[in-house]
Scaffold this motif. Sequence first.
Motif, mmCIF file in Angstrom:
data_model
loop_
_atom_site.group_PDB
_atom_site.id
_atom_site.type_symbol
_atom_site.label_atom_id
_atom_site.label_comp_id
_atom_site.label_asym_id
_atom_site.label_seq_id
_atom_site.Cartn_x
_atom_site.Cartn_y
_atom_site.Cartn_z
ATOM 1 N N LYS A 55 48.386 43.794 33.308
ATOM 2 C CA LYS A 55 48.570 44.454 32.017
ATOM 3 C C LYS A 55 47.308 44.228 31.189
ATOM 4 C CE LYS A 55 50.894 40.529 29.768
ATOM 5 N NZ LYS A 55 52.094 40.093 29.024
ATOM 6 N N ASN A 56 46.987 45.205 30.333
ATOM 7 C CA ASN A 56 45.750 45.149 29.530
ATOM 8 C C ASN A 56 44.534 44.942 30.421
ATOM 9 O OD1 ASN A 56 47.360 45.284 27.161
ATOM 10 N ND2 ASN A 56 47.575 43.033 27.153
ATOM 11 N N GLN A 57 44.489 45.681 31.550
ATOM 12 C CA GLN A 57 43.429 45.435 32.513
ATOM 13 C C GLN A 57 42.103 46.082 32.130
ATOM 14 O OE1 GLN A 57 45.079 47.111 36.091
ATOM 15 N NE2 GLN A 57 44.058 49.076 35.782
ATOM 16 N N GLY A 58 42.076 46.980 31.239
ATOM 17 C CA GLY A 58 40.819 47.581 30.820
ATOM 18 C C GLY A 58 40.320 48.630 31.800
ATOM 19 N N THR A 59 39.025 48.951 31.682
ATOM 20 C CA THR A 59 38.444 50.014 32.518
ATOM 21 C C THR A 59 38.378 49.595 33.979
ATOM 22 O OG1 THR A 59 37.095 50.719 30.648
ATOM 23 C CG2 THR A 59 36.446 51.523 32.826
ATOM 24 N N HIS A 60 37.990 48.355 34.207
ATOM 25 C CA HIS A 60 37.792 47.885 35.574
ATOM 26 C C HIS A 60 38.021 46.384 35.630
ATOM 27 C CE1 HIS A 60 35.922 47.458 39.559
ATOM 28 N NE2 HIS A 60 36.040 48.779 39.662
ATOM 29 N N HIS A 61 38.459 45.915 36.787
ATOM 30 C CA HIS A 61 38.642 44.481 36.980
ATOM 31 C C HIS A 61 37.288 43.786 37.082
ATOM 32 C CE1 HIS A 61 42.965 44.606 37.447
ATOM 33 N NE2 HIS A 61 42.855 45.577 38.338
ATOM 34 N N THR A 62 37.270 42.532 36.646
ATOM 35 C CA THR A 62 36.058 41.730 36.775
ATOM 36 C C THR A 62 36.286 40.619 37.800
ATOM 37 O OG1 THR A 62 36.679 40.170 35.029
ATOM 38 C CG2 THR A 62 35.501 42.169 34.366
ATOM 39 N N GLN A 63 35.209 40.301 38.513
ATOM 40 C CA GLN A 63 35.319 39.288 39.554
ATOM 41 C C GLN A 63 35.688 37.919 38.980
ATOM 42 O OE1 GLN A 63 31.700 38.283 41.674
ATOM 43 N NE2 GLN A 63 32.819 38.136 43.601
ATOM 44 N N ARG A 64 35.124 37.572 37.844
ATOM 45 C CA ARG A 64 35.424 36.284 37.232
ATOM 46 C C ARG A 64 36.891 36.180 36.843
ATOM 47 N NH1 ARG A 64 34.645 32.022 36.989
ATOM 48 N NH2 ARG A 64 34.648 31.605 34.757
ATOM 49 N N ASN A 65 37.465 37.259 36.306
ATOM 50 C CA ASN A 65 38.863 37.245 35.902
ATOM 51 C C ASN A 65 39.767 37.061 37.126
ATOM 52 O OD1 ASN A 65 41.148 37.403 34.316
ATOM 53 N ND2 ASN A 65 41.085 39.630 34.111
ATOM 54 N N LEU A 66 39.463 37.781 38.188
ATOM 55 C CA LEU A 66 40.254 37.655 39.406
ATOM 56 C C LEU A 66 40.120 36.258 40.016
ATOM 57 C CD1 LEU A 66 39.500 41.125 41.056
ATOM 58 C CD2 LEU A 66 41.580 40.437 39.864
ATOM 59 N N THR A 67 38.922 35.712 40.007
ATOM 60 C CA THR A 67 38.699 34.388 40.610
ATOM 61 C C THR A 67 39.432 33.299 39.837
ATOM 62 O OG1 THR A 67 36.519 35.089 41.397
ATOM 63 C CG2 THR A 67 36.942 32.731 41.294
ATOM 64 N N VAL A 68 39.288 33.289 38.520
ATOM 65 C CA VAL A 68 39.949 32.271 37.706
ATOM 66 C C VAL A 68 41.462 32.411 37.801
ATOM 67 C CG1 VAL A 68 40.295 31.435 35.355
ATOM 68 C CG2 VAL A 68 38.006 32.033 36.124
ATOM 69 N N SER A 69 41.954 33.651 37.780
ATOM 70 C CA SER A 69 43.406 33.865 37.885
ATOM 71 C C SER A 69 43.939 33.386 39.222
ATOM 72 C CB SER A 69 43.723 35.352 37.697
ATOM 73 O OG SER A 69 43.288 35.793 36.420
ATOM 74 N N ASP A 70 43.188 33.631 40.295
ATOM 75 C CA ASP A 70 43.620 33.171 41.612
ATOM 76 C C ASP A 70 43.634 31.641 41.687
ATOM 77 O OD1 ASP A 70 44.269 33.802 44.456
ATOM 78 O OD2 ASP A 70 42.425 32.675 44.786
ATOM 79 N N ILE A 71 42.655 30.997 41.049
ATOM 80 C CA ILE A 71 42.628 29.532 41.034
ATOM 81 C C ILE A 71 43.869 28.984 40.325
ATOM 82 C CG2 ILE A 71 41.434 27.537 40.045
ATOM 83 C CD1 ILE A 71 38.806 28.993 40.569
ATOM 84 N N ILE A 72 44.228 29.601 39.191
ATOM 85 C CA ILE A 72 45.407 29.129 38.450
ATOM 86 C C ILE A 72 46.673 29.356 39.255
ATOM 87 C CG2 ILE A 72 46.759 29.446 36.351
ATOM 88 C CD1 ILE A 72 44.173 30.326 34.960
ATOM 89 N N LEU A 73 46.800 30.541 39.855
ATOM 90 C CA LEU A 73 48.002 30.830 40.653
ATOM 91 C C LEU A 73 48.096 29.918 41.876
ATOM 92 C CD1 LEU A 73 48.127 34.735 40.553
ATOM 93 C CD2 LEU A 73 49.579 33.118 39.323
ATOM 94 N N GLU A 74 46.953 29.567 42.431
ATOM 95 C CA GLU A 74 46.968 28.641 43.573
ATOM 96 C C GLU A 74 47.509 27.277 43.155
ATOM 97 O OE1 GLU A 74 43.899 26.777 46.915
ATOM 98 O OE2 GLU A 74 43.127 27.891 45.186
ATOM 99 N N GLN A 75 47.068 26.794 41.987
ATOM 100 C CA GLN A 75 47.567 25.513 41.500
ATOM 101 C C GLN A 75 49.056 25.587 41.146
ATOM 102 O OE1 GLN A 75 45.835 22.710 41.600
ATOM 103 N NE2 GLN A 75 44.121 23.853 42.453
ATOM 104 N N ILE A 76 49.475 26.734 40.581
ATOM 105 C CA ILE A 76 50.907 26.918 40.304
ATOM 106 C C ILE A 76 51.702 26.897 41.604
ATOM 107 C CG2 ILE A 76 52.619 28.571 39.474
ATOM 108 C CD1 ILE A 76 50.643 29.443 37.355
ATOM 109 N N SER A 77 51.185 27.557 42.619
ATOM 110 C CA SER A 77 51.864 27.592 43.910
ATOM 111 C C SER A 77 51.976 26.198 44.526
ATOM 112 C CB SER A 77 51.104 28.528 44.862
ATOM 113 O OG SER A 77 51.722 28.581 46.119
ATOM 114 N N ILE A 78 50.920 25.404 44.420
ATOM 115 C CA ILE A 78 50.951 24.027 44.936
ATOM 116 C C ILE A 78 51.985 23.202 44.177
ATOM 117 C CG2 ILE A 78 49.616 21.904 45.164
ATOM 118 C CD1 ILE A 78 47.147 23.649 45.633
ATOM 119 N N SER A 79 52.007 23.368 42.850
ATOM 120 C CA SER A 79 52.970 22.633 42.039
ATOM 121 C C SER A 79 54.409 23.031 42.397
ATOM 122 C CB SER A 79 52.703 22.895 40.554
ATOM 123 O OG SER A 79 53.666 22.281 39.748
ATOM 124 N N LEU A 80 54.638 24.326 42.582
ATOM 125 C CA LEU A 80 55.979 24.776 42.961
ATOM 126 C C LEU A 80 56.394 24.224 44.317
ATOM 127 C CD1 LEU A 80 55.876 28.522 41.833
ATOM 128 C CD2 LEU A 80 57.159 26.659 40.775
#
Length: 818
Positions: A111-136
């Motif tokens: 949501k609110n993705q803008g014109t195009h995705h950025t590599q930094r946004n995808l990388t940081v988001s994946d890092i956070i989701l990975e840590q959430i997945s490990i915690s779960l």
Amino acid sequence: MINARYVLRIAACCLVGLAGCFSVAAQQKNSADSTFMQKVEQIGKSEVTSSIAKYQTERKEARQRMLLEAIRFEIQKAGLFLKQTVDTSDIVRDLAKSKKSYDIVIDGIFKNQGTHHTQRNLTVSDIILEQISISLETHRATLNSYYKTLSDSRFRIDSLSSDSVIYQFPTDSAAVIKYFKTMLSIMQEVAPLDSFITNAVSNIQELLQEMDMFAYKVHTARNEIEKLNTALSIHLGDREFPNLWEKPKNKRPFPEILSISRKKELLAIDFYVHDTKWRLLLFSLLFLCVSIFLISLKHRLKTEQLLQESNEGKLVVRFPLAAAFILTSSIFQFIFLDPPFIFSFILWTISAVCLSVLFYRYITGFWMRFWLIMVCAFLLAGVSNMLLQASRMERWCMLALQLFGTIYGLYILSSRHKHALKENKILYFVSIFTLIEFIAAGFNLFGRYNLSKTCMIVGYSGLIIAILFLWTVRLVNEGLSLATQVYQHPDKKLFYINFHKVGNKVPPVFYLFLIIGWGILMGRHFFIFRKIAGPLNNFLTTERTLGDYSFTINGIFIFVLILFCSLFLSRLISFFASEPDPTRGNTDRKGKVEAGSWLLLIRIIIISVGLFLAIAAAGIPLDRITLIIGALGVGIGLGLQALVNNLVSGLIIAFEKPVNVGDIIEVDGKSGTMKSIGFRSSVVVTADGSSLIIPNGDLLSQHLVNWTMSRNRKRLNLVIGVAYGTDLAKAEALLLTILKNEERIANNPPPVVLARDFASSSIELEIFFWMNDLRLGGIVKSAIIQQIDQQFKAAGIHIPVPQQEIWLHKPPTDTTNQ
């Protein structure tokens, strides 16, 4: 008191016996006697039936009591487990926090993705989701453990409760009432706990269901981000945004971009720090060790008045804490595996500030300005890199930084101040930086935002890290050079490291490691680097089977690496530790004993711990180790007795310490100084300089003389012959005077002069004296002989030379025969 039942049973047996004995007589009696026998038999059968019923009743009651107590015990155990172990409040709180984090992560992507995705946004988001997945996954394993324990308890309770014996009531009404009271008391005790367990199991089931649904959402989001990242890396060179001078298609307010970027970066570093707290502790301990070493080195330099006004060659001890952080962060930052950019950025920024402190009044003003400008530009580039969505304002700022880097880099390369540069290799990295920033500016102008941003941060961070690495090598060289200069002999505070063996410069392979490290740090900015590392990681971690044994390539590498590191560290300690120099008479005895006594033991501990860690890390089953130990036992029994004897003798030497490194010993008539004690053999340096290798078994089995255990004291003797007719009292007084005037001879016990024997040509006098240092025995003995010769000549005492007179007897001449 004997029970009446047993009396009746005995009586019945007696009657039956009597009836058997008189059976012949009974046949002759009247038929009336048969009635008596029938009554006796009925009494016996009735007693047997009553005994059996009584026994069954008692057995049933015992079984009922046992079942009720078992039910009570299981309920109490489950309740205790719930009170002391099961606490889902933290899990519920972490789950709520993870859901909030998930809502933050999907903002700017789904949501609110803008014109195009950025590599930094995808990388940081994946890092956070990975840590959430490990915690779960961690919380899920904990909940499953809780659920299994409680389910097993419920199963055991239900199994005990379903036994039909519990519901078999006594026939006596009084016993029934008593039994009901017992059951009621137990039920009143266990009913609340049973309800509590039921609710806990139900809550855990609901929490597991909620967690599974959320884990599925996280997994789905990670897969989508992986697809977006892959597509982005494939089309990295394609146009993503309009040209910089054209009007943007979509525009999200910059404050919103700033807010969501700040939240995501803080989440990333919060998760990473929590996940790597032990590595952070190790990093802190390494920093503390390096700081203590540099502070100790600076104090030693001050004590020996080697610190001068000039800082040339002594920059490493100018500000020890700043230098320690640079060395620690540059060399040991690779213990942090795949960190988020904000973590590395903080580490590099602190290192850059510390290097600025060291540069103060050390380098010229021109190069100091260059460094400070580059650090400031790096900070701006890092802040820009942490903005996770594109905006027109950021693109203009990026262009300004890129053009500034290009122009300023060209200015530096064409300046006339190159001769004042302390590290000329920096110019190569300035050239690379200038070229990368020029290319990044071109990508930015024509809408290649992700590639432009990656190139920009690679240029600035690459230059800063390269300068940090080059000065790290310089600081290490300075530290080694100063340590070699100051610590001429191994010191206790430095664990007896011999810096003359370490050298005053780092080996060339150190430069290779830093170059590879620089390449890895730069490669982390590109998603393609992760794509290459992924299949390699899968290849290393895929489980393979060989017969009944399962293994991974990664496990084999870890096993070999840990074993190699333990062996290398053991050899390194043996090499760098102090070894006594037999040619030096003035040796620090205390240091040698402390280092030498524990050296072999430390090496054994290192290798043993390394072996067990390697086995544990590789996942080798213990039954395989048992087979190996059994095979070794057979080998020992067949032909390795001598080897094992030497190894065990080495352990005995390490623990009992009959001899230490640096001791002066004598074995089988050969004397020398103990140089080293190994696993199988020891090395003794003899007086003529040769190295004598003695197996440890022979060292203990032979008659070992350890002169050092008696504090290097030894009694020497010398025999002097004087001519017959000499005043012995005068000669004895003269000898005692000579011995007392020699300072190297011990006064306690005092020297002694004794008349030894009447020799063929002289009276022999023998002198006895003690030496405090037996290594000086030959020198002192030579000096005493010279003094005796001079003093005896002056006193007119003759030392006879052994003489022998030969008489030639000529027989008388026989004149008659003539």
